[in-house]
Enzyme design. Sequence first.
Site, short mmCIF file in Angstrom:
data_model
loop_
_atom_site.label_atom_id
_atom_site.label_comp_id
_atom_site.label_asym_id
_atom_site.label_seq_id
_atom_site.Cartn_x
_atom_site.Cartn_y
_atom_site.Cartn_z
N SER A 12 0.85 -1.19 0.00
CA SER A 12 0.00 0.00 0.00
C SER A 12 0.89 1.24 0.00
O SER A 12 2.11 1.15 0.13
CB SER A 12 -0.91 -0.02 1.22
OG SER A 12 -0.11 0.00 2.38
N GLY A 13 0.27 2.38 -0.16
CA GLY A 13 1.03 3.63 -0.09
C GLY A 13 1.84 3.92 -1.34
O GLY A 13 2.87 4.59 -1.30
N GLY A 15 0.67 5.60 -3.88
CA GLY A 15 0.23 6.85 -4.52
C GLY A 15 -0.85 6.65 -5.56
O GLY A 15 -0.93 7.39 -6.54
N THR A 188 11.05 -7.37 -11.42
CA THR A 188 9.67 -7.30 -11.90
C THR A 188 8.78 -8.39 -11.30
O THR A 188 7.58 -8.41 -11.55
CB THR A 188 9.61 -7.42 -13.45
OG1 THR A 188 10.13 -8.71 -13.81
CG2 THR A 188 10.43 -6.34 -14.12
N CYS A 377 -9.76 26.15 12.95
CA CYS A 377 -10.64 25.33 13.79
C CYS A 377 -10.09 25.23 15.21
O CYS A 377 -10.18 26.19 15.95
CB CYS A 377 -10.89 23.97 13.14
SG CYS A 377 -12.49 23.32 13.64
N LEU A 378 -9.45 24.12 15.61
CA LEU A 378 -8.89 24.10 16.96
C LEU A 378 -7.85 25.22 17.13
O LEU A 378 -7.75 25.81 18.19
CB LEU A 378 -8.26 22.73 17.28
CG LEU A 378 -7.69 22.61 18.70
CD1 LEU A 378 -8.77 22.79 19.75
CD2 LEU A 378 -6.99 21.28 18.90
N GLY A 379 -7.13 25.53 16.07
CA GLY A 379 -6.12 26.60 16.12
C GLY A 379 -6.75 27.96 16.39
O GLY A 379 -6.12 28.86 16.97
N HIS A 503 -12.55 25.31 8.01
CA HIS A 503 -11.36 24.68 7.42
C HIS A 503 -11.13 25.20 6.00
O HIS A 503 -11.53 24.56 5.03
CB HIS A 503 -11.54 23.16 7.38
CG HIS A 503 -11.48 22.51 8.72
ND1 HIS A 503 -10.31 22.05 9.27
CD2 HIS A 503 -12.44 22.26 9.64
CE1 HIS A 503 -10.54 21.53 10.46
NE2 HIS A 503 -11.84 21.65 10.72
N GLU A 505 -8.59 25.14 4.34
CA GLU A 505 -7.70 24.28 3.55
C GLU A 505 -8.48 23.34 2.63
O GLU A 505 -7.99 22.93 1.59
CB GLU A 505 -6.75 23.49 4.46
CG GLU A 505 -7.35 22.35 5.27
CD GLU A 505 -8.01 22.79 6.58
OE1 GLU A 505 -8.36 23.98 6.72
OE2 GLU A 505 -8.19 21.92 7.47
N1 GLN Z 1 -12.16 19.88 18.69
C1 GLN Z 1 -12.68 21.13 18.25
C2 GLN Z 1 -14.19 21.11 18.11
O1 GLN Z 1 -14.77 20.06 18.00
C3 GLN Z 1 -12.03 21.57 16.97
C4 GLN Z 1 -12.37 20.70 15.82
C5 GLN Z 1 -11.42 20.83 14.66
O2 GLN Z 1 -10.35 21.39 14.80
N2 GLN Z 1 -11.78 20.26 13.53
O3 GLN Z 1 -14.82 22.15 18.06
#
Ligand code: GLN
Length: 536
Positions: A12-13, A15, A188, A377-379, A503, A505
Amino acid sequence: MRYVVITGGVISGLGKGTLTSSLSYLLKCHGIKVTTLKIDPYLNYDAGTMNPYQHGEVFVLDDGSEVDLDLGNYERFLDTSLSGRNNITTGKIYKEVIERERRGEYLGSTVQIIPHITNEIKRRIREIGNNSGAQVALIEVGGTVGDIESMPFLEALRELNREKDTESMIFCHVTLVPEVGGNMEQKTKPTQHSVKALREIGIQPDVIFCRSRNKLSPDSVRRISLFTDVNEEGVVSVTDVPNVYLVPDLLRRQGIDRFIISKLGLGAGDFKDIWAEYKNNLVNPKKRVTIALVGKYVELQDAYISHKEAFSHITGKTGIAVDIKWINSDDLLSDISVLEDVHGIIVPGGFGYRGFEGKLRAARFSREREVPYLGICLGFQVAVVEFARNVLGLENASSTEFDPKTPHPVIDLLPEQMGVMDKGGTMRLGSKKVLIKEGSLARELYGKDEVYERHRHRYEVNPVYIDRFEKAGLKFSGTDEDRIRMEIAEMPSNPGMIAVQYHSEFLSRPLNPSVVHEYLVRSALKYREHLVEAAA
Ligand code: GLN
């Protein structure tokens, strides 16, 4: 419908996801309409409940589905938005079949893997093909050929190949060609065995993608072709390239796009390389910055793949390369000096208490030293808690996720989450509208007063504390539609700081990158230039 199936062998892995995405990109550049779907042969209903150490990042779609990270690759390569239906799991198939059996829909028959499970697999594949308006559906089968888990899927695909509504179907198999011994001879045999396993199931591949350190020698190509009955033109060398967005070029140079298109019975339109300019900057960046990614799964970079990709997108747009310094947040508790040489900090999303206190250190370092910071988010929640503790002086302020008895629950459970017991698919998920306040940094960056972004969280800024935050200099510049939930935070005293509850990203695309990641990178470059000036 026409199908291109991608299976994997040997290990696996290798790509497969990148190869599937790259093929879909090439077909699109030829003017062919494509869609992609991923089969994950595990019993989990979806990826949402899985630890990132298992399969890397959990990706979130507009419709709120929590899916395998490969769907993130498909979306980025095709610049499209997919739905949860594009990710089929064993869990989804069995759930559907068992529910139907309970409703009595099988009229007394014995329910079996063949034909009931395989029929449901085919039904779902056809549904994606037909509803997407695509000419070709690419189907990536997770796992490795020979696994018990993937058997029903391969059987269903074998059957689909013979059915009347299938115009054409081709099978691509991804294998490994190791190089061993003093003379680094290409071997091969693993490929031969893997193709043999595939043929035992009744599938004859048309294309073999061989991952190898060096280009396949003519002798290796000949041997693989001889033992597998695959035309030499269909044996492709897939060597390592510095960036996933260069894989399509590697494939195209070997003519495999035209080979596949003709096997599908389609005509290749004029080729238009959609990323031509984007790749220029990617290959020849003019400037560099170092960004610390402070997380708790940093040993496995796939856990943060969408951030990595977002930074690539920014490089493509701005010509600023990003060197990510992977930092385990717990390490910051004993030694903060690892942040001394970075030009910006990103604290991505996360769950659970482990690593939280270290992330707070990173946020504090950023605020006190005015180092650019992006919280996701958590950040975002981390930046809020840090501010509460160290600026507002609210001792032991926290999120009730980590400290249910905190005297200052500045981050608290979303009201609608009270009483929710099931963990799967129950967070605040998917695309939601974000309103952006006039006069804010966020408004300047987005250039509009509302955007849609993808979410995945259970906790939020406790509305009781908002006034105190704002008076002390932490401004909430974005909210949800009802203006109750805080979505964006900024700190005029630290202009390179921005944090978002969503998010960003997940929606970053090569030609349309995440606005806040771009801001972090541009701020980091300013910070770096400022450091150089100060030293001079
Ligand atoms: N744990 C946090 C929450 O549930 C942040 C979630 C996250 O970073 N996706 O709100």
